[in-house]
Each structure stands twice: as structure tokens, then as C-alpha cells.
Design a protein around this motif. Sequence first.
Motif, PDB file in Angstrom:
ATOM      1  N   LYS A 132      44.519  36.939  30.971  1.00 56.90           N
ATOM      2  CA  LYS A 132      43.701  37.856  31.640  1.00 56.90           C
ATOM      3  C   LYS A 132      42.414  38.278  31.018  1.00 56.90           C
ATOM      4  N   ILE A 133      42.832  38.070  29.851  1.00 51.76           N
ATOM      5  CA  ILE A 133      41.642  38.877  28.859  1.00 51.76           C
ATOM      6  C   ILE A 133      40.154  38.112  29.027  1.00 51.76           C
ATOM      7  N   THR A 134      40.191  36.504  28.723  1.00 53.32           N
ATOM      8  CA  THR A 134      39.107  36.023  28.787  1.00 53.32           C
ATOM      9  C   THR A 134      38.447  36.087  30.162  1.00 53.32           C
ATOM     10  N   PRO A 135      39.146  35.944  31.281  1.00 54.75           N
ATOM     11  CA  PRO A 135      38.459  36.102  32.436  1.00 54.75           C
ATOM     12  C   PRO A 135      37.723  37.623  32.719  1.00 54.75           C
ATOM     13  N   LEU A 136      38.550  38.513  32.366  1.00 58.07           N
ATOM     14  CA  LEU A 136      37.791  40.034  32.156  1.00 58.07           C
ATOM     15  C   LEU A 136      36.613  40.017  31.426  1.00 58.07           C
ATOM     16  N   VAL A 137      36.641  39.158  30.262  1.00 55.10           N
ATOM     17  CA  VAL A 137      35.425  39.316  29.473  1.00 55.10           C
ATOM     18  C   VAL A 137      34.395  38.779  29.993  1.00 55.10           C
ATOM     19  N   THR A 138      34.627  37.456  30.604  1.00 48.22           N
ATOM     20  CA  THR A 138      33.432  36.584  31.281  1.00 48.22           C
ATOM     21  C   THR A 138      32.962  37.716  32.382  1.00 48.22           C
ATOM     22  N   LEU A 139      33.643  38.284  33.005  1.00 49.55           N
ATOM     23  CA  LEU A 139      33.277  39.101  34.465  1.00 49.55           C
ATOM     24  C   LEU A 139      32.705  40.261  34.124  1.00 49.55           C
ATOM     25  N   ASN A 140      32.240  40.429  32.810  1.00 44.70           N
ATOM     26  CA  ASN A 140      31.733  41.567  32.067  1.00 44.70           C
ATOM     27  C   ASN A 140      32.723  42.898  32.437  1.00 44.70           C
ATOM     28  N   ARG A 141      33.844  42.676  32.405  1.00 44.71           N
ATOM     29  CA  ARG A 141      34.727  43.784  32.272  1.00 44.71           C
ATOM     30  C   ARG A 141      35.588  43.812  31.051  1.00 44.71           C
ATOM     31  N   SER A 142      34.693  43.830  29.743  1.00 40.86           N
ATOM     32  CA  SER A 142      35.183  43.873  28.574  1.00 40.86           C
ATOM     33  C   SER A 142      36.029  45.190  28.244  1.00 40.86           C
ATOM     34  N   LYS A 143      35.656  46.370  29.006  1.00 42.54           N
ATOM     35  CA  LYS A 143      36.440  47.759  28.477  1.00 42.54           C
ATOM     36  C   LYS A 143      37.778  47.500  29.485  1.00 42.54           C
ATOM     37  N   ASP A 144      37.973  46.648  30.461  1.00 39.24           N
ATOM     38  CA  ASP A 144      39.236  46.481  31.060  1.00 39.24           C
ATOM     39  C   ASP A 144      40.063  45.672  30.218  1.00 39.24           C
ATOM     40  N   ALA A 145      39.367  44.575  29.538  1.00 38.13           N
ATOM     41  CA  ALA A 145      40.015  43.615  28.668  1.00 38.13           C
ATOM     42  C   ALA A 145      40.535  44.405  27.303  1.00 38.13           C
ATOM     43  N   VAL A 146      39.703  45.343  26.801  1.00 37.80           N
ATOM     44  CA  VAL A 146      40.124  46.258  25.553  1.00 37.80           C
ATOM     45  C   VAL A 146      41.324  46.917  25.920  1.00 37.80           C
TER      46      VAL A 146
END
Length: 436
Positions: A132-146
Motif C-alpha cells: 500500500k505504501i507506493t500507491p499512497l505516495v503516488t496519490l500524494n498521501r505520503s503522510k498516510d504512507a509514513v
Amino acid sequence: MDFNNLKDKKLKADYALTRAKANMYMGRSLVTDTLLSQAVDFYKAVGDTASHIESVIAQANHLRSLERKDEAWALIDSLVNDMPCDIQRQLNQVLLGFSFSDKDNAKALMIIDRQIKLAHDGSERLNFEIKKITPLVTLNRSKDAVALCDSLFALPDAPEEGSNDWLYMRINYAAALGEHRETSPQAVAILKDVLGRMKNVPSDKLVEFYIPMVNLQLNSGNINEATKYTNLVDSLDSDIFDRDPVAASYLEFLKIVLDYEHNGALSLSRLSNTAHSLRKVSNDLEVKRQERDDALENAYDLSRSNYELTIRHQHLWLFIILIMLVGVIIVTIIFFVAHRRRQKLIEAEERIEALEQLAMAATKPSPDDKQALFKKTLLLQIDIIRAFAEAPTAHNQEALKKISNAGNSDSETDALVNWSELYPVIDELYDNFHAN
């Protein structure tokens, strides 16, 4: 032609599915696999679930080769809910591959959540959480990814430090942290640690980490370090564009940014080269699309030729049947004429035989025939006398007296009978008695 020569529907379905699977395993396009829909319908009708699933996946790949991606997605997605868990996981994995290939991160996250719910154990769930990390980063949800990475590292069954899963998580963690300037230094430290743990890794694989390192160093404000890694990439891999044009274009953009940081101006030559590279990628995609269209056109041409051959084959059979029918009619006519002639010949022979028997009977009459002729003559005389006797007129009485006196000595015997006609009759009846 192979397909149409098969008579059984199952053989036709197996043929279509086997051909499609061979193309998939060889990494070839399924643009020409136009027979798959028949296999899908057949396996569904007979209840062969395993083959039906395989044929649906193959048909989805065929639709994707025709740029009908939404139809391909819907075809597989329509089966998921009605299948057992193991088959659901298999179908979801296919959809996840489609999502990553299409860069559709929203759908990717949706499918990953499905897989997490269907996971067998914690290890499998963790594996999908990491995805899930890569899709979250690509969708500008880097904070959710962190936040996701922090929670995964805190799990009791988190991957062991230094393991491949742990390294993969750390790389994705660095990507999530590198999206913001304040956390970029932390991302640089994590990626350096990962690179330090990679032993005996080929240089072309290291390039995949060096290019993101250039980006992280730029975000951290380390221009010299970013330049160092750029030079390192150039020294390690000279054919990066041929191997991965997307990564090469990404690197060119980073170099343009570095030039701007060093010189305070954008390099027109680099921008032109980047545009040229992107145009080349676009042309390559167009060539592939044209190849696909040509392949599809060839498939339609083959289908049309196959149809024409089938029609010719049917016409040939009709011509052969017509010839056979004409032959049967001719043979029937010949047989009928010959039969009629034979019947006429038999009848003629029978007539000849009858005529011969009649001729023999005429030349050599039998004693019975002679007796019949004599009786006929005698009865004729008796009938005449009876006619006179039954009508007692004066004329008849006179005639009877003459008949009763016939043969007396005083009567005229020659006047009573026409002896010239009687004697030949006697000769005929009694072997020439009068003549002898």
C-alpha cells in the motif's frame, strides 16, 4: 483451420484456452486470440470452474490488448464475490497486476484492502500492507504512507532487520519520507543504510536506487551529493534509456534541476533532449500500438480467409453431392432403359415361342383337334335338324322327309351333299382316308 477442423465443442474450447495460455506464458500479446469468448461460454455452461477462471483471465488479457481495459477489469471483478476465498485471492491478484500496470493507484489500494481481508495469516497481511505504501505516495498521501510504515515496524511480527522484506519496507519508507523537505534527510539516511546492506548486487540494479537517491539529496538541499550520484549513474549504466526509458527520462529531469541549482538557468539542450526522449517513448508506444493494430487486422484477415475457405469447402461438397446425384440419376435411367429393353426382349422371345408353337400346331394338328372339328361339324347338322323338328310347319315337314329319306336307293345322293367339300374334310380328319 485447426480450430474449425475440430468437431467437439470441448476440443475447440481447450484449443482456444491453450493457445491463449501459451501466448501469456511467452509474454506475447493476446490481440489475435479472438476465439476465447467461445471457451469462456463453454466452460461456464458445463460448470468447469477451473477452466472457466483460466479462460476469463485470458479473455481479460485479450480485451486489454485491444485497449478495452475497463471491460477486462469488469469481466474479472464480476466473478470475485461468487468464488471461494482461494479463487478470490487469485482473481484479486490479477486485478492488482492490472492496476499497477495501468498506474491506477486508487484501484490498487482497493484490491490490496480486499487481499488483506482474505489473507491467511499475519505474514500475508503484512506483505499486502507494504504494497500500500507506493500507491499512497503516488496519490500524494505520503503522510498516510509514513504512518503506515511506522505502524508496520512496530508490529510484533514485523520483518527481521536485514531481511529482504525489511529492506523493501525501508525503501518504501524512504520514498514516503522523501516527499517533504523536512523529512528528506531522514529518507537519505535510510536509503544509504539500505545501499550499505546490499552486497554483491549488480550495477544495473544499483542504478534503480541511485536515481531516487539523487531526488532525495535534492529535496534535502545536498546539491553536491545529488551531483555525485548522478555522475555515479552515468558511470555505471550507459544504456539506461534502452533498458528503461521511463527511468532515463526521470534522471534527465533531475539533471535539469541540478543544472538550474548550479547555474541558475534551465538548460535548453537538456530540455530538448528530454523532450526528444519522451517523443521517442511516445513513438515506441505508437509503434507498439500499430503492431497491435496490424496483428488484429491480420487476425481479422485470417478469420475472413478462414470463412472464405469454409464457404469454398461447403461449395465443393455441394458440387460433389450434385455430381453424385446426377450420377445416380444417370445410372437409374440407364438401369430403367436396360430393364425395359430386357423386358421387351423377353416378351418378344415369348411371342416368338408362342408363334412357333401355333405354327407347329397348325402344320401338325393333334387327334384331339381333329375330333373337335368332326364333333363341331356333326353338331352343326344335328342343330339344323332339331331346328326343323321344333317348328312343325309344312315347309319344315317337307324338309324332314327329305332328310329321313337321304341315302335311299331311289334318292339323288349327289344332290344332297357337296361331296367335293366333304371329302377333303374326311381326308383331313382321318389321315387321307378318302384319297387312299
